[in-house]
Write a protein that holds these residues in place. Structure first.
Motif, PDB file in Angstrom:
ATOM      1  N   LEU A  19       0.812  -1.219   0.000  1.00  0.00           N
ATOM      2  CA  LEU A  19       0.000   0.000   0.000  1.00  0.00           C
ATOM      3  C   LEU A  19       0.848   1.273   0.000  1.00  0.00           C
ATOM      4  CD1 LEU A  19      -2.874  -1.046   2.449  1.00  0.00           C
ATOM      5  CD2 LEU A  19      -2.940  -0.892  -0.045  1.00  0.00           C
ATOM      6  N   PRO A  20       1.847   1.418   0.891  1.00  0.00           N
ATOM      7  CA  PRO A  20       2.656   2.645   0.809  1.00  0.00           C
ATOM      8  C   PRO A  20       3.380   2.808  -0.521  1.00  0.00           C
ATOM      9  CG  PRO A  20       3.018   1.529   2.896  1.00  0.00           C
ATOM     10  CD  PRO A  20       2.252   0.589   2.031  1.00  0.00           C
ATOM     11  N   LEU A  21       3.831   1.674  -1.102  1.00  0.00           N
ATOM     12  CA  LEU A  21       4.512   1.766  -2.395  1.00  0.00           C
ATOM     13  C   LEU A  21       3.574   2.302  -3.458  1.00  0.00           C
ATOM     14  CD1 LEU A  21       6.440  -1.638  -2.295  1.00  0.00           C
ATOM     15  CD2 LEU A  21       7.318   0.632  -1.740  1.00  0.00           C
ATOM     16  N   LEU A  22       2.353   1.786  -3.506  1.00  0.00           N
ATOM     17  CA  LEU A  22       1.396   2.255  -4.510  1.00  0.00           C
ATOM     18  C   LEU A  22       1.012   3.713  -4.263  1.00  0.00           C
ATOM     19  CD1 LEU A  22      -0.902  -0.912  -4.725  1.00  0.00           C
ATOM     20  CD2 LEU A  22       0.919  -0.210  -6.296  1.00  0.00           C
ATOM     21  N   ILE A  23       0.854   4.087  -2.997  1.00  0.00           N
ATOM     22  CA  ILE A  23       0.477   5.472  -2.693  1.00  0.00           C
ATOM     23  C   ILE A  23       1.579   6.433  -3.107  1.00  0.00           C
ATOM     24  CG2 ILE A  23      -0.001   7.068  -0.797  1.00  0.00           C
ATOM     25  CD1 ILE A  23      -1.460   4.798   0.613  1.00  0.00           C
ATOM     26  N   LEU A  62       9.531   4.838   6.657  1.00  0.00           N
ATOM     27  CA  LEU A  62       8.875   4.856   7.961  1.00  0.00           C
ATOM     28  C   LEU A  62       7.524   4.145   7.916  1.00  0.00           C
ATOM     29  CD1 LEU A  62       9.248   5.912  10.824  1.00  0.00           C
ATOM     30  CD2 LEU A  62       8.079   8.002  10.148  1.00  0.00           C
ATOM     31  N   ARG A  63       6.777   4.356   6.848  1.00  0.00           N
ATOM     32  CA  ARG A  63       5.478   3.687   6.724  1.00  0.00           C
ATOM     33  C   ARG A  63       5.634   2.180   6.534  1.00  0.00           C
ATOM     34  NH1 ARG A  63       2.564   8.287   2.882  1.00  0.00           N
ATOM     35  NH2 ARG A  63       1.899   9.637   4.622  1.00  0.00           N
ATOM     36  N   LEU A  64       6.642   1.787   5.761  1.00  0.00           N
ATOM     37  CA  LEU A  64       6.897   0.352   5.595  1.00  0.00           C
ATOM     38  C   LEU A  64       7.271  -0.288   6.936  1.00  0.00           C
ATOM     39  CD1 LEU A  64       8.901   0.324   2.244  1.00  0.00           C
ATOM     40  CD2 LEU A  64       6.526  -0.383   2.593  1.00  0.00           C
ATOM     41  N   LEU A  65       8.108   0.404   7.708  1.00  0.00           N
ATOM     42  CA  LEU A  65       8.489  -0.116   9.018  1.00  0.00           C
ATOM     43  C   LEU A  65       7.291  -0.195   9.944  1.00  0.00           C
ATOM     44  CD1 LEU A  65      10.659  -1.035  11.001  1.00  0.00           C
ATOM     45  CD2 LEU A  65      11.114   1.368  11.525  1.00  0.00           C
ATOM     46  N   LEU A  66       6.407   0.793   9.889  1.00  0.00           N
ATOM     47  CA  LEU A  66       5.218   0.793  10.738  1.00  0.00           C
ATOM     48  C   LEU A  66       4.316  -0.393  10.422  1.00  0.00           C
ATOM     49  CD1 LEU A  66       3.738   2.381  12.932  1.00  0.00           C
ATOM     50  CD2 LEU A  66       2.623   3.705  11.143  1.00  0.00           C
ATOM     51  N   LEU A  67       4.104  -0.676   9.137  1.00  0.00           N
ATOM     52  CA  LEU A  67       3.274  -1.825   8.755  1.00  0.00           C
ATOM     53  C   LEU A  67       3.956  -3.142   9.118  1.00  0.00           C
ATOM     54  CD1 LEU A  67       1.854  -0.670   5.308  1.00  0.00           C
ATOM     55  CD2 LEU A  67       0.641  -0.864   7.477  1.00  0.00           C
ATOM     56  N   GLY A  68       5.287  -3.174   9.002  1.00  0.00           N
ATOM     57  CA  GLY A  68       5.996  -4.396   9.398  1.00  0.00           C
ATOM     58  C   GLY A  68       5.853  -4.682  10.885  1.00  0.00           C
ATOM     59  N   ALA A 363       3.397   3.157  18.462  1.00  0.00           N
ATOM     60  CA  ALA A 363       2.853   4.476  18.794  1.00  0.00           C
ATOM     61  C   ALA A 363       3.868   5.579  18.484  1.00  0.00           C
ATOM     62  CB  ALA A 363       2.451   4.508  20.260  1.00  0.00           C
ATOM     63  N   LEU A 364       5.147   5.364  18.819  1.00  0.00           N
ATOM     64  CA  LEU A 364       6.169   6.371  18.540  1.00  0.00           C
ATOM     65  C   LEU A 364       6.376   6.558  17.043  1.00  0.00           C
ATOM     66  CD1 LEU A 364       8.788   5.471  21.311  1.00  0.00           C
ATOM     67  CD2 LEU A 364       7.135   7.345  21.313  1.00  0.00           C
ATOM     68  N   LEU A 365       6.418   5.451  16.296  1.00  0.00           N
ATOM     69  CA  LEU A 365       6.592   5.558  14.846  1.00  0.00           C
ATOM     70  C   LEU A 365       5.400   6.233  14.188  1.00  0.00           C
ATOM     71  CD1 LEU A 365       8.241   2.144  13.925  1.00  0.00           C
ATOM     72  CD2 LEU A 365       9.302   4.402  13.979  1.00  0.00           C
ATOM     73  N   PHE A 366       4.213   5.990  14.721  1.00  0.00           N
ATOM     74  CA  PHE A 366       3.036   6.636  14.142  1.00  0.00           C
ATOM     75  C   PHE A 366       3.096   8.153  14.340  1.00  0.00           C
ATOM     76  CE2 PHE A 366      -1.343   8.215  14.590  1.00  0.00           C
ATOM     77  CZ  PHE A 366      -1.837   7.875  13.339  1.00  0.00           C
ATOM     78  N   LEU A 367       3.516   8.597  15.522  1.00  0.00           N
ATOM     79  CA  LEU A 367       3.654  10.036  15.752  1.00  0.00           C
ATOM     80  C   LEU A 367       4.718  10.639  14.837  1.00  0.00           C
ATOM     81  CD1 LEU A 367       3.468  10.142  19.656  1.00  0.00           C
ATOM     82  CD2 LEU A 367       1.669  10.741  18.031  1.00  0.00           C
ATOM     83  N   LEU A 368       5.828   9.911  14.649  1.00  0.00           N
ATOM     84  CA  LEU A 368       6.864  10.408  13.752  1.00  0.00           C
ATOM     85  C   LEU A 368       6.377  10.458  12.308  1.00  0.00           C
ATOM     86  CD1 LEU A 368       9.781  11.313  13.387  1.00  0.00           C
ATOM     87  CD2 LEU A 368      10.444   8.894  13.228  1.00  0.00           C
ATOM     88  N   GLU A 369       5.604   9.469  11.911  1.00  0.00           N
ATOM     89  CA  GLU A 369       5.073   9.445  10.540  1.00  0.00           C
ATOM     90  C   GLU A 369       4.113  10.600  10.315  1.00  0.00           C
ATOM     91  OE1 GLU A 369       2.163   8.629   7.443  1.00  0.00           O
ATOM     92  OE2 GLU A 369       1.787   8.602   9.620  1.00  0.00           O
ATOM     93  N   ARG A 370       3.273  10.892  11.314  1.00  0.00           N
ATOM     94  CA  ARG A 370       2.337  12.005  11.169  1.00  0.00           C
ATOM     95  C   ARG A 370       3.082  13.346  11.106  1.00  0.00           C
ATOM     96  NH1 ARG A 370      -1.583  11.824   8.638  1.00  0.00           N
ATOM     97  NH2 ARG A 370      -0.185  10.344   7.626  1.00  0.00           N
ATOM     98  N   TRP A 371       4.185  13.426  11.844  1.00  0.00           N
ATOM     99  CA  TRP A 371       4.955  14.672  11.812  1.00  0.00           C
ATOM    100  C   TRP A 371       5.614  14.876  10.451  1.00  0.00           C
ATOM    101  CZ3 TRP A 371      10.304  15.537  11.439  1.00  0.00           C
ATOM    102  CH2 TRP A 371      10.700  16.863  11.662  1.00  0.00           C
ATOM    103  N   LEU A 372       6.171  13.808   9.900  1.00  0.00           N
ATOM    104  CA  LEU A 372       6.790  13.927   8.588  1.00  0.00           C
ATOM    105  C   LEU A 372       5.760  14.166   7.494  1.00  0.00           C
ATOM    106  CD1 LEU A 372       9.546  11.141   8.649  1.00  0.00           C
ATOM    107  CD2 LEU A 372       9.863  13.616   8.772  1.00  0.00           C
ATOM    108  N   ALA A 373       4.597  13.505   7.621  1.00  0.00           N
ATOM    109  CA  ALA A 373       3.579  13.659   6.573  1.00  0.00           C
ATOM    110  C   ALA A 373       2.982  15.048   6.547  1.00  0.00           C
ATOM    111  CB  ALA A 373       2.479  12.617   6.786  1.00  0.00           C
ATOM    112  N   SER A 374       2.995  15.748   7.679  1.00  0.00           N
ATOM    113  CA  SER A 374       2.400  17.081   7.741  1.00  0.00           C
ATOM    114  C   SER A 374       3.450  18.169   7.903  1.00  0.00           C
ATOM    115  CB  SER A 374       1.412  17.153   8.901  1.00  0.00           C
ATOM    116  OG  SER A 374       2.065  16.874  10.134  1.00  0.00           O
ATOM    117  N   ALA A 375       4.712  17.891   7.557  1.00  0.00           N
ATOM    118  CA  ALA A 375       5.781  18.883   7.675  1.00  0.00           C
ATOM    119  C   ALA A 375       5.509  20.068   6.772  1.00  0.00           C
ATOM    120  CB  ALA A 375       7.119  18.236   7.327  1.00  0.00           C
ATOM    121  N   PRO A 376       5.987  21.264   7.125  1.00  0.00           N
ATOM    122  CA  PRO A 376       5.721  22.466   6.309  1.00  0.00           C
ATOM    123  C   PRO A 376       6.182  22.331   4.873  1.00  0.00           C
ATOM    124  CG  PRO A 376       6.567  23.078   8.470  1.00  0.00           C
ATOM    125  CD  PRO A 376       6.689  21.593   8.356  1.00  0.00           C
TER     126      PRO A 376
END
Length: 382
Positions: A19-23, A62-68, A363-376
């Motif tokens: 899924l992350p690869l396709l996205i 990061l998303r691949l690691l989160l799903l793993g 939980a920590l990786l999810f917060l980091l992923e959200r921070w990177l996904a919404s970076a300025p």
């Protein structure tokens, strides 16, 4: 120490890594064409892209690691053979905690109540004992790691014991604290009353049963003909008749009430006969009848001194009472002589699951992923 997976089928969730690869392929950075006046009339010939490109590599990884990690969480990783050598001290709830801690010098030990669930000791809330100490000791032995030292603190007198000493899979320290035992009154039940139903021949044995009631120090037996139903459910029912047992009497046998029947009473064809009592000469006195109609006791001969000489013996009342009202097993003993023995087979130790650590990492990786996904810089801001 080794790693195992309690639910390996959870790795099927690794298919979600696509899924992350396709996205990222679908939402890669767009190239905008800017028209220049000097190049307006030139025909554009864009070069085709010959290889797949992924943008935002840190976010993708990061998303691949989160799903793993989510797939690993579903597979339930666990460790076996984890060393746990922390000492445990189990205290019987009836004891004072301060006295137990003064008797056992184990400041780094884990203190537990010897009660169901083995809760941590809280001086203000001791649980109520609701389970025999023998079964609690076996349960505690099975739940502890094999290398964990165990100390059990008990009072001088123990209640709730089995017929034999407890055997555990480990050697343990048995600490006895002097404490006055609770004064329990003797719980010897009174001898049963007699309720007799008889025919004309059976009435000849009433004098022996009257003497039996006197020896048991009970009221005079309630006697009536065999056409009268039994009315006292707490009494020992005696059927001295050649007639088959009435249906109402057979129904009571299924509930466990004790019944003594005459030697002339018919025995069901499917009955199983078990000798219970023989006299000194080896003559059968009493047998147990078990059938689909219930269970009862049957005299081996009519109640006459000529056919049952044991009726005239001095210990006849005591022997009969021991059969119809067996004494309860003693369950109290001095703790000093009831220390559990080692030698039982070791219990298999449960694996230590790592789910809580995985949940924290996710939980920590999810917060980091959200921070990177919404970076300025992703929103086009400076």
């Amino acid at each position: 120490m080794s790693l195992l997976w309690l639910f390996p089928a959870g790795f099927i969730a690794l298919a979600a890594l696509l899924l992350p690869l396709l996205i990222h392929l679908a939402r890669r950075s767009e190239q905008r064409i800017i028209d220049f006046a000097a190049l307006r009339w030139l025909s554009a010939k864009p070069r085709p892209r010959r290889r797949i490109r992924f943008d935002e590599w840190p976010l993708l990884l990061l998303r691949l690691l989160l799903l793993g990690l989510l797939a690993m969480l579903l597979a339930r990783p666990a460790l076996t053979g984890v060393a746990d050598t922390q000492a445990r001290v189990a205290v019987l709830p009836s004891l004072d905690v301060a006295a137990a801690q003064a008797a056992v010098a184990a400041t780094d030990a884990q203190w537990l109540w010897l009660a169901p669930g083995f809760p941590r000791i809280d001086k203000n809330s001791a649980p109520t004992p609701s389970q025999p100490i023998a079964s609690l000791l076996r349960e505690l032995d099975a739940s502890l790691p094999a290398d964990a030292p165990l100390t059990v603190v008990v009072p001088t007198v123990l209640d709730g014991l089995d017929a034999q000493r407890v055997q555990l899979s480990r050697s343990m320290r048995w600490q006895v604290i002097e404490q006055a035992p609770a004064t329990n009154a003797a719980t010897v039940p009174p001898a049963p009353r007699l309720q007799i139903r008889h025919d004309a021949v059976g009435a000849q044995g009433l004098r022996y049963l009257n003497a039996l009631a006197s020896a048991w120090n009970t009221a005079k037996p309630d006697t009536a003909g065999d056409d009268t139903a039994f009315t006292d459910t707490q009494a020992l029912h005696v059927w001295l008749s050649a007639k088959p047992l009435p249906a109402s009497v057979r129904a009571e046998r299924r509930s466990g009430n004790t019944l003594l029947v005459d030697a002339r009473t018919p025995v069901p064809a499917d009955a199983q006969r078990t000798p219970l009592w023989r006299d000194a000469a080896g003559t059968l006195v009493l047998e147990q009848i078990s059938s689909a109609q219930g269970q009862w006791l049957r005299w081996a001969a009519p109640l006459q001194a000529s056919t049952l000489p044991v009726l005239l013996e001095a210990d006849f009342p005591a022997q009969l009472r021991a059969i119809v009202q067996p004494p309860s097993m003693p369950r109290r003993a001095l703790a000093a002589g009831m220390q559990p023995q080692a030698g039982a087979a070791a219990y298999p130790q449960a694996a230590t699951e790592l789910s809580h650590w995985l949940l924290l990492a996710i939980a920590l990786l999810f917060l980091l992923e959200r921070w990177l996904a919404s970076a300025p810089r992703r929103r086009g801001q400076p």
